[in-house]
Every structure is written in C-alpha cells, then in structure tokens.
Design a protein around this motif. Structure first.
Motif, mmCIF file in Angstrom:
data_model
loop_
_atom_site.group_PDB
_atom_site.id
_atom_site.type_symbol
_atom_site.label_atom_id
_atom_site.label_comp_id
_atom_site.label_asym_id
_atom_site.label_seq_id
_atom_site.Cartn_x
_atom_site.Cartn_y
_atom_site.Cartn_z
ATOM 1 N N ASN A 83 0.826 -1.207 0.000
ATOM 2 C CA ASN A 83 0.000 0.000 0.000
ATOM 3 C C ASN A 83 0.860 1.256 0.000
ATOM 4 O OD1 ASN A 83 -3.223 -0.097 0.444
ATOM 5 N ND2 ASN A 83 -2.292 -2.026 1.096
ATOM 6 N N TYR A 122 -3.277 1.923 -6.287
ATOM 7 C CA TYR A 122 -4.226 1.488 -5.266
ATOM 8 C C TYR A 122 -5.305 2.551 -5.052
ATOM 9 C CZ TYR A 122 -1.361 -2.566 -3.885
ATOM 10 O OH TYR A 122 -0.680 -3.756 -3.859
ATOM 11 N N ALA A 181 -8.862 -5.167 -8.819
ATOM 12 C CA ALA A 181 -9.524 -5.042 -7.522
ATOM 13 C C ALA A 181 -10.860 -5.769 -7.603
ATOM 14 C CB ALA A 181 -9.736 -3.575 -7.174
ATOM 15 N N ASN A 221 -6.905 -3.148 0.184
ATOM 16 C CA ASN A 221 -6.682 -1.774 -0.238
ATOM 17 C C ASN A 221 -6.958 -0.870 0.954
ATOM 18 O OD1 ASN A 221 -6.745 0.796 -1.360
ATOM 19 N ND2 ASN A 221 -7.552 0.056 -3.300
ATOM 20 N N LEU A 243 -6.840 -6.667 -3.748
ATOM 21 C CA LEU A 243 -6.033 -6.293 -4.909
ATOM 22 C C LEU A 243 -5.172 -7.467 -5.368
ATOM 23 C CD1 LEU A 243 -4.980 -2.831 -3.519
ATOM 24 C CD2 LEU A 243 -6.818 -3.306 -5.139
#
Length: 160
Positions: free
Chosen positions: A33, A40, A99, A120, A130
C-alpha cells in the motif's frame, strides 16, 4: 516406486500450501500500500458499470473488453458462482492491478499473478482485494472469477 509416487501425490493434493491462495501478511499489505499508492488509490475511483455476465469462456469471447488505462464492471456471478471476461491487452509486458470483492478467486490464463488478496487501505469501506497481474505480450486473456452463486461483484482494473 508406486508407493513413492502415491505418497508424493497424497502430499501434493493434501498440502494447504498448494491448495490455498497465498494470503499476504500485514507487513506485506502495508508495504504494498505504501509502494503502490497511485494505482491502489486509482482503484478506489473507478466507477464500475453494469456488465453482462459471460457464463462460459465461449460467451466471454463474444464480449471481449479492451484494456487501455482503466476498466470497471459490476456483474453477477452465475448459478455456479462463476463469470468470465475476455480481456484484450494492447501492450507488451502490461502490469495491472485488479480489484475485486475480498472473497473472489481470480485467475487469468497466460498471465502471472504477482501478489493476491492485498487489502486496499485507501478505500477500506469498499473492501477491495487487490491482485497484481502481469501479461507478457499483447493479445487476449481469459479472466475467470469465482465466488458464491449469483453473487454481485465489482471488478476494477488499473495500470500498475
């Protein structure tokens, strides 16, 4: 020899490492992340449009979708909990982030999945998992989605 082969097959079939998807650790989720902030966050902003569900790979060919920068679909899995999307890729070595709903199994024939089921952290309320996908050449790829029968799902794709 037959006993050895039988033992190896038993281990391979019953091994949770082979059968279960690779779930990332909390550290990996936080690290990805941090590193992949832009794609993202982009998945959070893709607005899924209703898409006819292809129930078989053959039906998916008739509904081929061309990936450019983003795609977003809202669809319903069939009575077997499946949906198929034929995805046309225009670039060599295309890297994408898919996603999906958290409980969806995603496979793509002919592509590598380099990281799956990553939460996410930028749009937690959407509960997106993801998946990093890398195709090696341009062409068509069959995306298979598996979940609960008749489940409504979201699929979003952005460039990595």
């Amino acid at each position: 020899m037959n006993k050895t082969l039988s033992a190896l097959l038993t281990i391979a079939v019953s091994s949770p490492i082979i059968a279960a998807p690779q779930i990332p650790s909390d550290a990996e989720i936080k690290g990805r992340n941090t590193y992949f902030v832009t794609p993202y966050q982009a998945t959070c902003n893709v607005i899924p449009v209703n898409q006819v569900t292809a129930n078989t790979p053959e039906e998916a060919i008739q509904l081929e979708q061309i990936f450019d920068k983003t795609l977003g679909y809202s669809l319903t899995l069939n009575a077997k909990g499946q949906a198929y999307i034929q995805l046309a890729i225009k670039e060599w070595n295309e890297k994408m982030v898919f996603a999906t709903n958290q409980n969806i199994k995603l496979t793509i024939k002919g592509a590598d999945i380099n990281g799956q089921y990553i939460s996410n952290l930028y749009c937690i309320e959407q509960k997106l998992a993801l998946h990093h996908v890398n195709t090696h050449e341009w062409g068509s790829y069959l995306v298979e989605l598996h979940g609960r029968p008749n489940q409504k799902i979201s699929l979003r794709i952005v460039k990595e």
